[in-house]
Design an enzyme around this catalytic site. Structure first.
Site, PDB file in Angstrom:
ATOM      1  N   ILE A  16     106.512  16.937  53.104  1.00  0.00           N
ATOM      2  CA  ILE A  16     105.412  17.486  53.704  1.00  0.00           C
ATOM      3  C   ILE A  16     104.539  16.723  54.545  1.00  0.00           C
ATOM      4  O   ILE A  16     103.514  17.072  54.972  1.00  0.00           O
ATOM      5  CB  ILE A  16     104.372  17.859  52.373  1.00  0.00           C
ATOM      6  CG1 ILE A  16     104.101  16.599  51.586  1.00  0.00           C
ATOM      7  CG2 ILE A  16     104.988  18.988  51.471  1.00  0.00           C
ATOM      8  CD1 ILE A  16     103.248  16.831  50.303  1.00  0.00           C
ATOM      9  N   GLY A  17     105.060  15.630  54.764  1.00  0.00           N
ATOM     10  CA  GLY A  17     104.439  14.776  55.947  1.00  0.00           C
ATOM     11  C   GLY A  17     105.273  13.544  56.147  1.00  0.00           C
ATOM     12  O   GLY A  17     106.072  13.163  55.397  1.00  0.00           O
ATOM     13  N   GLY A  19     104.526   9.307  58.206  1.00  0.00           N
ATOM     14  CA  GLY A  19     103.713   8.377  58.883  1.00  0.00           C
ATOM     15  C   GLY A  19     104.547   7.494  59.469  1.00  0.00           C
ATOM     16  O   GLY A  19     105.629   7.467  59.551  1.00  0.00           O
ATOM     17  N   GLY A  20     103.882   6.438  60.125  1.00  0.00           N
ATOM     18  CA  GLY A  20     104.528   5.487  60.634  1.00  0.00           C
ATOM     19  C   GLY A  20     105.505   4.579  59.582  1.00  0.00           C
ATOM     20  O   GLY A  20     106.226   3.695  60.019  1.00  0.00           O
ATOM     21  N   MET A  21     104.785   4.417  58.401  1.00  0.00           N
ATOM     22  CA  MET A  21     105.577   3.919  57.317  1.00  0.00           C
ATOM     23  C   MET A  21     106.434   4.677  56.294  1.00  0.00           C
ATOM     24  O   MET A  21     107.334   3.921  55.733  1.00  0.00           O
ATOM     25  CB  MET A  21     104.643   2.928  56.664  1.00  0.00           C
ATOM     26  CG  MET A  21     103.933   1.742  57.735  1.00  0.00           C
ATOM     27  SD  MET A  21     102.486   0.865  57.054  1.00  0.00           S
ATOM     28  CE  MET A  21     101.325   2.340  57.032  1.00  0.00           C
ATOM     29  N   VAL A  24     106.640  11.535  53.043  1.00  0.00           N
ATOM     30  CA  VAL A  24     105.857  12.269  52.073  1.00  0.00           C
ATOM     31  C   VAL A  24     106.547  13.490  51.693  1.00  0.00           C
ATOM     32  O   VAL A  24     106.644  14.328  52.291  1.00  0.00           O
ATOM     33  CB  VAL A  24     104.337  12.436  52.315  1.00  0.00           C
ATOM     34  CG1 VAL A  24     103.770  12.953  50.932  1.00  0.00           C
ATOM     35  CG2 VAL A  24     103.796  11.265  52.888  1.00  0.00           C
ATOM     36  N   LYS A  39     105.877   8.961  47.981  1.00  0.00           N
ATOM     37  CA  LYS A  39     105.667   8.452  49.236  1.00  0.00           C
ATOM     38  C   LYS A  39     106.963   7.333  49.363  1.00  0.00           C
ATOM     39  O   LYS A  39     106.908   6.506  48.621  1.00  0.00           O
ATOM     40  CB  LYS A  39     104.447   7.780  49.862  1.00  0.00           C
ATOM     41  CG  LYS A  39     103.453   8.589  49.964  1.00  0.00           C
ATOM     42  CD  LYS A  39     102.049   7.767  50.295  1.00  0.00           C
ATOM     43  CE  LYS A  39     100.976   8.670  50.862  1.00  0.00           C
ATOM     44  NZ  LYS A  39     101.131   9.357  52.012  1.00  0.00           N
ATOM     45  N   ASP A 132      92.564   1.080  55.617  1.00  0.00           N
ATOM     46  CA  ASP A 132      92.982   2.009  56.758  1.00  0.00           C
ATOM     47  C   ASP A 132      92.424   3.289  56.558  1.00  0.00           C
ATOM     48  O   ASP A 132      93.138   4.524  56.410  1.00  0.00           O
ATOM     49  CB  ASP A 132      94.665   2.045  56.692  1.00  0.00           C
ATOM     50  CG  ASP A 132      95.146   2.905  57.991  1.00  0.00           C
ATOM     51  OD1 ASP A 132      94.477   2.863  59.068  1.00  0.00           O
ATOM     52  OD2 ASP A 132      96.365   3.453  57.757  1.00  0.00           O
TER      53      ASP A 132
END
Length: 500
Positions: A16-17, A19-21, A24, A39, A132
């Site tokens: 569902i997603g 990011g840079g790290m 998800v 995650k 962050d």
């Protein structure tokens, strides 16, 4: 559909997603039969053992954060050498997705920011800094509940040297100047990041350009003001955002709770009633500019004649009425029922109203039936605001999806402590958000409470007659129905006052 289970219980369903790290995934905990979010660290970061170890350590620290405005961390582990974190699944979306449709109304931005402040205040009290904060990490559930996520991932990232990988490329505009210059992230840096979030939510843009990774971090100029780009932003909100964006950390708010008070005050402010100007009077119709003719003399049957004839008989009638009134007053005066002149047989004036004395109520506590695990209170950190004597500060309930608490509970309560049993005459509840419903309950030990008394729909200064309730130490406002607000349904109390 993929067939992957982590630790034999977390079945991955769909990504569902990303990011840079991390990536998800929406997953299902097959043991507890509930949806979760997982995650999983990207494989290209696995070679950085320091970062992987810190990722696990930060996940454990984030797991200790139990708060309604923080996404809960349930579990952590490793799958195929990749660390993962199992978290609460929040059905809804992120603030970033909301901002994809443009800036939000100032009241809504204030309400969201106030909830984020509540989350940060809790985390900072236990020594956890987010590091962050950005719109992607602020989730808004389908019921309107604001939840901050990614404490663990953010802490691990900024603890390692990931700038070369580009993992933080998208978050530089939210980092405080002192962090960009190499300083350690601290609570003041979180407040700066929230200032950027609020600015972006109000204006649709960042208050400063993202810093070039290779160009060094220079000190920025004075903080930008949202009103420079959106004049309808309230001045209090504009000043709060600008203060949060101060380059000098010492010039920002003392803590997240202080900023939250300002934002909550703006969110709960009632809009001023618009002043409607009277409609302009139309100009008279154009007239014929020919030589005016003198008015014709009145005839015996016209209106002027009628008024004159009325005057001939109206004067005697008025005189007779006045004489009759004088006779009646004279009769009443002789009977002793009325006195025009003081003294004599006149009745004494009514006794003055008995004076009231205000009783000091100290903050007692809050009550929330059927609480989620680890959260038995209702905004306990705001409790002193309902007893501080300042009408500008308020305690409030959480946001709920319906006026009856979304079916989660029947009511919530906030109570004061008189220090000893006392018989009160009345309790006054002041609110800037009228329209919700409440009643009064009493207790002698703060544990066992009476049945609620008569309920009332709140006015800005609502008074409850409690003279028949006896002598008690604890007095509670038991809220049974909420009123609509900018982010769902809520009740708010500026002051609780007691009198005997």
């Amino acid at each position: 559909m993929i067939d992957v289970r982590l630790a034999g219980r977390y079945r991955l369903e769909s990504e569902i997603g990303a990011g840079g790290m991390t990536g998800v995934w929406q997953a299902v905990d097959e043991v507890l039969e509930r949806p979760v979010a997982v995650k999983i660290l990207h494989r290209h970061l696995l070679s950085n053992q320091v970062f992987c170890d810190r990722f696990r350590k930060e996940a454990l620290a984030a797991g200790a954060l139990i708060h309604p405005n923080i996404v809960s961390v349930y579990d952590t582990g490793q799958h195929d050498e990749a660390p993962y974190v199992v978290m609460e699944y929040v059905a809804g979306g992120s603030l970033a997705s909301r901002l994809g449709h443009g800036p939000l109304p100032p009241a809504e931005v204030s309400a969201i920011g106030a909830e984020v402040c509540t989350a940060l205040a809790h985390a900072h009290r236990v020594g956890v800094v987010h590091r962050d904060l950005k719109p992607d990490n602020i989730l808004i559930s389908e019921s309107g509940q604001v939840k901050v996520t990614d404490f663990a991932v953010a802490g691990a990232a900024l603890g390692g040297d990931l700038t070369a990988t580009g993992a933080l490329l998208g978050t530089l505009s939210f980092l405080a100047p002192e962090v960009l210059e190499g300083g350690d992230p601290n609570p003041a840096a979180d407040l700066y990041a929230l200032g950027v979030v609020l600015f972006k939510a109000l204006t649709g843009r960042s208050p400063r350009m993202a810093m070039d990774l290779g160009g060094g971090a220079g000190r920025a100029g004075p903080p930008a003001h949202p009103r420079d780009f959106r004049p309808e932003v309230p001045r209090d909100l504009d000043a709060a955002v600008a203060r949060a964006l101060s380059v000098n950390p010492a010039e920002r708010f003392a803590d997240a709770a202080e900023l939250g008070l300002v934002l909550r005050s703006v969110a709960q402010a009632r809009p001023a009633r618009a002043v409607v100007s009277p409609a302009p009077v139309p100009p008279p119709p154009a007239r014929n500019l020919s030589t005016p003719q003198p008015p014709a003399p009145p005839t015996p049957g016209d209106a002027t004649s009628f008024v004159r004839s009325e005057g001939r008989w109206l004067a005697p009638v008025v005189l007779l009425v006045l004489v009759a009134i004088a006779v009646v007053i004279g009769v009443l005066q002789l009977s002793g029922k009325v006195s025009i002149i003081g003294g004599g047989n006149s009745n004494p004036p009514p006794a003055p109203k008995a004076t009231e004395t205000q009783v000091t109520l100290r903050p007692g506590g809050t009550m929330k039936p059927n609480p989620p695990a680890g959260d038995p209170y209702e905004h306990q950190d705001q409790l002193p605001l309902a007893f501080d004597g300042k009408p500008s500060t308020s305690w409030s309930t959480q946001w709920y999806p319906t006026p009856v608490f979304g079916g989660l509970r029947d009511a919530v309560g906030i109570y004061g402590d008189a220090g000893q049993p006392v018989a009160l005459k009345r309790i006054e509840v002041d609110t800037t958000l009228p329209g919700w419903t409440a009643a009064i309950e009493t207790s002698d030990d703060g544990q066992n409470w009476s049945a609620p008394g008569p309920s009332a729909t709140m006015s800005p200064q609502q008074s409850f007659d409690v003279s028949a309730l006896g002598s008690h130490r604890y007095w509670m406002v038991w809220i049974t129905k909420l009123v609509s607000g900018p982010n769902g349904f809520q009740a708010s109390i500026a002051e609780i006052k007691a009198f005997h």
